[in-house]
Design a protein around this motif. Structure first.
Motif, PDB file in Angstrom:
ATOM      1  N   ARG A   1     -58.797  55.757 -53.464  1.00 54.21           N
ATOM      2  CA  ARG A   1     -58.792  54.134 -53.272  1.00 54.21           C
ATOM      3  C   ARG A   1     -59.664  53.393 -53.775  1.00 54.21           C
ATOM      4  O   ARG A   1     -60.811  53.610 -54.307  1.00 54.21           O
ATOM      5  CB  ARG A   1     -59.162  54.252 -51.754  1.00 54.21           C
ATOM      6  CG  ARG A   1     -60.329  54.468 -51.101  1.00 54.21           C
ATOM      7  CD  ARG A   1     -60.357  54.499 -49.604  1.00 54.21           C
ATOM      8  NE  ARG A   1     -61.951  54.721 -49.171  1.00 54.21           N
ATOM      9  CZ  ARG A   1     -62.306  54.858 -48.060  1.00 54.21           C
ATOM     10  NH1 ARG A   1     -61.192  54.998 -47.131  1.00 54.21           N
ATOM     11  NH2 ARG A   1     -63.401  55.124 -47.580  1.00 54.21           N
ATOM     12  N   GLN A   2     -59.292  52.183 -53.809  1.00 49.99           N
ATOM     13  CA  GLN A   2     -60.327  50.928 -54.327  1.00 49.99           C
ATOM     14  C   GLN A   2     -60.279  49.691 -53.668  1.00 49.99           C
ATOM     15  O   GLN A   2     -59.326  49.079 -53.377  1.00 49.99           O
ATOM     16  CB  GLN A   2     -59.570  50.795 -55.865  1.00 49.99           C
ATOM     17  CG  GLN A   2     -60.864  49.970 -56.616  1.00 49.99           C
ATOM     18  CD  GLN A   2     -60.313  49.780 -57.963  1.00 49.99           C
ATOM     19  OE1 GLN A   2     -59.278  50.105 -58.422  1.00 49.99           O
ATOM     20  NE2 GLN A   2     -61.427  49.457 -58.730  1.00 49.99           N
ATOM     21  N   ALA A   3     -61.486  49.498 -52.979  1.00 48.10           N
ATOM     22  CA  ALA A   3     -61.768  48.439 -52.275  1.00 48.10           C
ATOM     23  C   ALA A   3     -62.060  47.005 -53.263  1.00 48.10           C
ATOM     24  O   ALA A   3     -62.662  47.256 -54.481  1.00 48.10           O
ATOM     25  CB  ALA A   3     -62.839  48.671 -51.307  1.00 48.10           C
ATOM     26  N   PRO A   4     -61.674  45.959 -52.965  1.00 51.03           N
ATOM     27  CA  PRO A   4     -62.071  44.557 -53.297  1.00 51.03           C
ATOM     28  C   PRO A   4     -63.543  44.792 -54.031  1.00 51.03           C
ATOM     29  O   PRO A   4     -64.664  44.935 -53.108  1.00 51.03           O
ATOM     30  CB  PRO A   4     -61.769  43.628 -52.604  1.00 51.03           C
ATOM     31  CG  PRO A   4     -60.826  44.101 -51.683  1.00 51.03           C
ATOM     32  CD  PRO A   4     -61.381  45.580 -51.431  1.00 51.03           C
ATOM     33  N   GLY A   5     -63.793  44.644 -55.425  1.00 49.85           N
ATOM     34  CA  GLY A   5     -64.970  44.571 -55.745  1.00 49.85           C
ATOM     35  C   GLY A   5     -65.763  45.998 -55.944  1.00 49.85           C
ATOM     36  O   GLY A   5     -66.996  45.820 -56.436  1.00 49.85           O
ATOM     37  N   LYS A   6     -65.280  46.700 -55.675  1.00 51.23           N
ATOM     38  CA  LYS A   6     -65.765  48.250 -55.837  1.00 51.23           C
ATOM     39  C   LYS A   6     -64.993  49.282 -56.668  1.00 51.23           C
ATOM     40  O   LYS A   6     -63.942  48.801 -57.172  1.00 51.23           O
ATOM     41  CB  LYS A   6     -65.864  48.898 -54.232  1.00 51.23           C
ATOM     42  CG  LYS A   6     -66.739  48.136 -53.352  1.00 51.23           C
ATOM     43  CD  LYS A   6     -66.896  49.105 -52.127  1.00 51.23           C
ATOM     44  CE  LYS A   6     -67.850  48.058 -50.989  1.00 51.23           C
ATOM     45  NZ  LYS A   6     -67.777  49.093 -49.911  1.00 51.23           N
ATOM     46  N   GLU A   7     -65.549  50.248 -56.997  1.00 50.03           N
ATOM     47  CA  GLU A   7     -65.208  51.089 -57.986  1.00 50.03           C
ATOM     48  C   GLU A   7     -64.099  52.197 -57.317  1.00 50.03           C
ATOM     49  O   GLU A   7     -64.160  52.394 -56.030  1.00 50.03           O
ATOM     50  CB  GLU A   7     -66.217  52.158 -58.674  1.00 50.03           C
ATOM     51  CG  GLU A   7     -67.017  51.343 -59.417  1.00 50.03           C
ATOM     52  CD  GLU A   7     -67.858  52.262 -60.492  1.00 50.03           C
ATOM     53  OE1 GLU A   7     -68.727  51.742 -61.137  1.00 50.03           O
ATOM     54  OE2 GLU A   7     -68.050  53.578 -60.178  1.00 50.03           O
TER      55      GLU A   7
END
Length: 112
Positions: A38-44
């Motif tokens: 998974r990828q959250a906004p602004g994260k790796e």
């Protein structure tokens, strides 16, 4: 060619549940490990869970802490991610992966 198509994402309230699916084609599904990231906004992008061809399961214990369950149905060429007790910090695009192939992702938003 290898295709991975995720589905099942959406908007859910905190504490709710969702089940993600990833339909696979173009390879011998039963012979390969499958993973969820998974990828959250602004994260790796981060690892969530994986399941080998033989059913050995690994979780990112820190992030899912017994709330998520990965499973596979080799007859349907599909891998699932059951997500319970969802939290706002679970909000992300969830991706299915096998070998070096990725799906297009499905958005999960946890919000009241």
């Amino acid at each position: 060619q290898v295709q991975l198509v995720e589905s099942g994402g959406g908007l859910v309230q905190p504490g709710g549940s969702l089940r993600l699916s990833c339909a696979a084609s173009g390879f011998t599904f039963s012979s390969y490990a499958m993973s969820w990231f998974r990828q959250a906004p602004g994260k790796e992008r981060e690892f969530v869970a994986s399941i080998t061809w033989s059913g050995v399961i690994t979780y990112n214990a820190e992030s899912v802490k017994g709330r998520f369950t990965i499973s596979r149905d080799n007859a349907k060429n599909t891998v699932y991610l059951q997500m319970n007790s969802l939290k706002p910090e679970d909000t992300a695009v969830y991706y299915c992966k096998t070998q070096n192939y990725w799906g297009q992702g499905t958005q999960v938003t946890v919000s009241s």
